[in-house]
Design a protein around this motif. Sequence first.
Motif, PDB file in Angstrom:
ATOM      1  N   ASP A  93      41.118  53.710  36.687  1.00 37.50           N
ATOM      2  CA  ASP A  93      42.054  54.365  36.046  1.00 37.50           C
ATOM      3  C   ASP A  93      41.560  55.948  35.659  1.00 37.50           C
ATOM      4  O   ASP A  93      42.427  56.742  35.163  1.00 37.50           O
ATOM      5  N   CYS A  99      35.004  54.232  32.846  1.00 35.28           N
ATOM      6  CA  CYS A  99      35.230  55.386  33.579  1.00 35.28           C
ATOM      7  C   CYS A  99      34.589  56.663  33.026  1.00 35.28           C
ATOM      8  O   CYS A  99      33.982  57.409  33.919  1.00 35.28           O
ATOM      9  N   ARG A 108      38.254  48.945  33.384  1.00 36.46           N
ATOM     10  CA  ARG A 108      39.069  47.828  32.680  1.00 36.46           C
ATOM     11  C   ARG A 108      40.687  47.694  33.550  1.00 36.46           C
ATOM     12  O   ARG A 108      41.068  46.417  33.530  1.00 36.46           O
TER      13      ARG A 108
HETATM   14 ZN   LIG Z   1      38.606  52.933  33.780  1.00 41.53          ZN
END
Ligand SMILES: [Zn+2]
Length: 286
Positions: A93, A99, A108
């Motif tokens: 994401d 990240c 996640r």
């Molecule tokens: Zn992430």
Amino acid sequence: MRAWVIRGTGGVEHLELAEVPDPGPLRAREVRVALRAAALNHLDLFVLQGLPHEYRFPHVVGADGAGVVDAVGPEVQTVRPGDHVMINPGIPDYTCDYCRAGEHSLCRNYGILGEHLPGTIAPYVVVPEQNLAIIPTLPTSLRWAEAAAFSLVTLTAWRMVVTRAQLAAGETVLIWGIGGGVALAALRIAKLKGARVIVTSSSDAKLAEARRHGADATLNHRTQKVSQEVRALTEQRGANVVIDDVGEATWDESLRSLGRGGRLVTCGHDGQRRRVRSDCAPARHR
Ligand SMILES: [Zn+2]
């Protein structure tokens, strides 16, 4: 658009060529790629058999692909329409704590094209611009099929051999199951790193092919005791690194093959160390 989809799981009999909606409007950093080639991995078979997560049917299959940039979102800066690109199918994401720490494969909300997200065996696929790389043109340009087949296994192997195991020149690495895509990519990377490579297979033909790809020693794990042979090949020291994407069946022999300070790296397993896939994306390596 017409794409290869499944509407249920269980096997290849569920595959069908069907009409599905074109991808919707692009978000800020998304890119629509017109695919020129897609490649198959064992992961695709696991997807057809059914993996323990929710599918949205009809589900477009295929993780790997390469193509031409067809359209870009308003904030895309790294590619332009017409660029020839290869796709990293592991989609994070880009916002969670992992990240932000640069550990995208531990995201996640991680998803893989064709597994969690619409796949590449279709005219178009939409991915974040960070998941694209311009296809190298020097010294010679990759063919579409080569560019399509590169990412999933090579990025997985790179993370295992280089990022996690930190294999160094002069070290010895044992790689299980050289017939697999991750194992073969790991062999090529390990040789480029200057390591000595021992590979296993149950197939003598695959072992012969591995020698042509640079393997220094080969073991048939059906007829030979791998840990004993590795000890014999290393003056009883054991291997510095073991690349094991098999799991439970090879765990003990992997540990017995390791020397002092050795590193064992695996991939493609969930938190309970159950095998969920053999050709995993560059993700979830312990
Ligand atoms: Zn992430």
